[in-house]
Write a protein that holds these residues in place. Structure first.
Motif, PDB file in Angstrom:
ATOM      1  N   THR A  73       6.394  46.139 -15.361  1.00  0.00           N
ATOM      2  CA  THR A  73       7.002  46.457 -14.283  1.00  0.00           C
ATOM      3  C   THR A  73       8.501  46.009 -14.217  1.00  0.00           C
ATOM      4  N   GLY A  74       8.837  44.716 -14.469  1.00  0.00           N
ATOM      5  CA  GLY A  74      10.117  44.566 -14.690  1.00  0.00           C
ATOM      6  C   GLY A  74      10.930  45.390 -15.484  1.00  0.00           C
ATOM      7  N   LEU A  75      10.575  45.544 -16.656  1.00  0.00           N
ATOM      8  CA  LEU A  75      11.244  46.523 -17.698  1.00  0.00           C
ATOM      9  C   LEU A  75      11.506  47.910 -17.007  1.00  0.00           C
ATOM     10  N   GLY A  76      10.585  48.357 -16.362  1.00  0.00           N
ATOM     11  CA  GLY A  76      10.505  49.715 -15.703  1.00  0.00           C
ATOM     12  C   GLY A  76      11.653  49.681 -14.695  1.00  0.00           C
ATOM     13  N   ILE A  77      11.738  48.676 -13.903  1.00  0.00           N
ATOM     14  CA  ILE A  77      12.545  48.518 -12.998  1.00  0.00           C
ATOM     15  C   ILE A  77      13.831  48.278 -13.413  1.00  0.00           C
ATOM     16  N   GLY A  78      14.153  47.579 -14.171  1.00  0.00           N
ATOM     17  CA  GLY A  78      15.305  47.464 -15.098  1.00  0.00           C
ATOM     18  C   GLY A  78      15.658  48.747 -15.637  1.00  0.00           C
ATOM     19  N   GLY A  79      15.237  49.299 -16.189  1.00  0.00           N
ATOM     20  CA  GLY A  79      15.359  50.878 -16.842  1.00  0.00           C
ATOM     21  C   GLY A  79      16.060  51.838 -15.775  1.00  0.00           C
ATOM     22  N   VAL A  80      15.216  51.828 -14.724  1.00  0.00           N
ATOM     23  CA  VAL A  80      15.862  52.658 -13.552  1.00  0.00           C
ATOM     24  C   VAL A  80      17.115  51.883 -13.015  1.00  0.00           C
ATOM     25  N   ALA A  81      17.246  50.782 -13.066  1.00  0.00           N
ATOM     26  CA  ALA A  81      18.491  50.446 -12.362  1.00  0.00           C
ATOM     27  C   ALA A  81      19.803  50.695 -13.248  1.00  0.00           C
ATOM     28  N   ILE A  82      19.407  50.617 -14.623  1.00  0.00           N
ATOM     29  CA  ILE A  82      20.493  50.910 -15.688  1.00  0.00           C
ATOM     30  C   ILE A  82      20.800  52.113 -15.569  1.00  0.00           C
ATOM     31  N   ALA A  83      19.880  53.227 -15.452  1.00  0.00           N
ATOM     32  CA  ALA A  83      19.990  54.718 -15.433  1.00  0.00           C
ATOM     33  C   ALA A  83      20.635  55.139 -14.411  1.00  0.00           C
ATOM     34  N   LEU A  84      20.586  54.616 -13.165  1.00  0.00           N
ATOM     35  CA  LEU A  84      21.133  54.746 -11.797  1.00  0.00           C
ATOM     36  C   LEU A  84      22.542  54.346 -12.038  1.00  0.00           C
ATOM     37  N   ALA A  85      22.886  53.132 -12.501  1.00  0.00           N
ATOM     38  CA  ALA A  85      24.186  52.673 -12.639  1.00  0.00           C
ATOM     39  C   ALA A  85      25.111  53.511 -13.568  1.00  0.00           C
ATOM     40  N   GLY A  86      24.569  54.168 -14.508  1.00  0.00           N
ATOM     41  CA  GLY A  86      25.186  54.912 -15.583  1.00  0.00           C
ATOM     42  C   GLY A  86      25.197  56.463 -15.331  1.00  0.00           C
ATOM     43  N   LYS A  87      24.798  56.798 -14.438  1.00  0.00           N
ATOM     44  CA  LYS A  87      24.688  58.156 -13.593  1.00  0.00           C
ATOM     45  C   LYS A  87      25.758  58.837 -13.665  1.00  0.00           C
ATOM     46  N   GLU A  88      26.879  58.348 -13.036  1.00  0.00           N
ATOM     47  CA  GLU A  88      28.077  58.902 -12.838  1.00  0.00           C
ATOM     48  C   GLU A  88      28.951  58.892 -14.143  1.00  0.00           C
ATOM     49  N   THR A  89      28.741  57.669 -14.995  1.00  0.00           N
ATOM     50  CA  THR A  89      29.448  57.934 -16.347  1.00  0.00           C
ATOM     51  C   THR A  89      28.844  58.996 -17.233  1.00  0.00           C
ATOM     52  N   VAL A  90      27.868  58.946 -17.053  1.00  0.00           N
ATOM     53  CA  VAL A  90      26.969  60.086 -17.811  1.00  0.00           C
ATOM     54  C   VAL A  90      27.456  61.696 -17.399  1.00  0.00           C
ATOM     55  N   GLU A  91      27.571  61.885 -15.952  1.00  0.00           N
ATOM     56  CA  GLU A  91      27.994  63.079 -15.433  1.00  0.00           C
ATOM     57  C   GLU A  91      29.471  63.378 -15.760  1.00  0.00           C
ATOM     58  N   ASN A  92      30.491  62.278 -15.884  1.00  0.00           N
ATOM     59  CA  ASN A  92      31.673  62.755 -16.184  1.00  0.00           C
ATOM     60  C   ASN A  92      31.779  62.901 -17.802  1.00  0.00           C
ATOM     61  N   PHE A  93      31.049  62.115 -18.677  1.00  0.00           N
ATOM     62  CA  PHE A  93      31.014  62.587 -19.918  1.00  0.00           C
ATOM     63  C   PHE A  93      30.551  63.827 -20.253  1.00  0.00           C
ATOM     64  N   PHE A  94      29.777  64.351 -19.814  1.00  0.00           N
ATOM     65  CA  PHE A  94      29.090  65.638 -19.917  1.00  0.00           C
ATOM     66  C   PHE A  94      30.263  66.736 -19.348  1.00  0.00           C
ATOM     67  N   ALA A  95      30.913  66.392 -18.222  1.00  0.00           N
ATOM     68  CA  ALA A  95      31.800  67.285 -17.459  1.00  0.00           C
ATOM     69  C   ALA A  95      33.158  67.319 -18.377  1.00  0.00           C
ATOM     70  N   SER A  96      33.348  66.258 -19.042  1.00  0.00           N
ATOM     71  CA  SER A  96      34.626  66.369 -20.213  1.00  0.00           C
ATOM     72  C   SER A  96      34.258  67.197 -21.516  1.00  0.00           C
ATOM     73  N   PHE A  97      32.981  67.426 -21.700  1.00  0.00           N
ATOM     74  CA  PHE A  97      32.744  68.247 -22.786  1.00  0.00           C
ATOM     75  C   PHE A  97      32.867  69.862 -22.117  1.00  0.00           C
ATOM     76  N   THR A  98      32.612  69.761 -20.914  1.00  0.00           N
ATOM     77  CA  THR A  98      32.665  71.378 -20.265  1.00  0.00           C
ATOM     78  C   THR A  98      34.196  71.726 -20.127  1.00  0.00           C
ATOM     79  N   ILE A  99      34.798  70.723 -19.761  1.00  0.00           N
ATOM     80  CA  ILE A  99      36.497  70.996 -19.678  1.00  0.00           C
ATOM     81  C   ILE A  99      37.177  71.609 -20.925  1.00  0.00           C
ATOM     82  N   LEU A 100      36.591  70.512 -22.114  1.00  0.00           N
ATOM     83  CA  LEU A 100      37.263  70.576 -23.420  1.00  0.00           C
ATOM     84  C   LEU A 100      36.768  71.875 -24.093  1.00  0.00           C
ATOM     85  N   SER A 101      35.280  72.263 -23.560  1.00  0.00           N
ATOM     86  CA  SER A 101      35.082  73.786 -24.474  1.00  0.00           C
ATOM     87  C   SER A 101      35.244  74.983 -23.765  1.00  0.00           C
ATOM     88  N   ASP A 102      35.302  74.848 -22.392  1.00  0.00           N
ATOM     89  CA  ASP A 102      35.578  76.029 -21.346  1.00  0.00           C
ATOM     90  C   ASP A 102      37.062  76.287 -21.450  1.00  0.00           C
TER      91      ASP A 102
END
Length: 122
Positions: free
Chosen positions: A22-51
């Motif tokens: 349970t602790g590992l699962g909660i930790g994984g969710v916390a890391i995923a939520l913390a990195g959500k905006e970083t991942v969104e910006n990373f994929f958005a940069s590929f959209t800008i560079l390709s489009d």
């Protein structure tokens, strides 16, 4: 190091497996939520560079912000405003909002509040 090794370590220190998992699962969710905006910006940069809606050196307008594109990075894009100040915009905002590329216009002009309009072809 496999899961069986972790279970053996858990037995040695008398750990409850359900609490550990349970602790590992909660930790994984916390890391995923913390990195959500970083991942969104990373994929958005590929959209800008390709489009390529704009490139370095283009003048763009995003809402009330207008400026020359200085740098397109993996997280953000830097604009130099007309007054000389720099604005850093996350790439996710550039992808999710309407961006006007002013450098690709055929004509440029000045419209005054009076009856005169001045237009010229670029």
């Amino acid at each position: 190091m496999g899961i069986s090794h972790l279970l053996d370590i858990g037995q040695c220190i008398s750990c409850q497996y359900s609490a550990l998992i349970t602790g590992l699962g909660i930790g994984g969710v916390a890391i995923a939520l913390a990195g959500k905006e970083t991942v969104e910006n990373f994929f958005a940069s590929f959209t800008i560079l390709s489009d390529k809606p704009f490139q370095t050196g283009d003048v763009i307008k995003l809402g009330e912000t207008e400026g020359t594109v200085e740098r397109i990075g993996f997280r953000s894009t830097r604009l130099r405003n007309l007054d000389g100040s720099a604005t850093v915009i996350p790439n996710q905002n550039l992808v999710s909002q309407n961006v006007t590329n002013l450098s690709t216009r055929d004509t440029r002009g000045i419209e005054s509040s009076g009856q005169y309009k001045i237009w010229y072809y670029a």
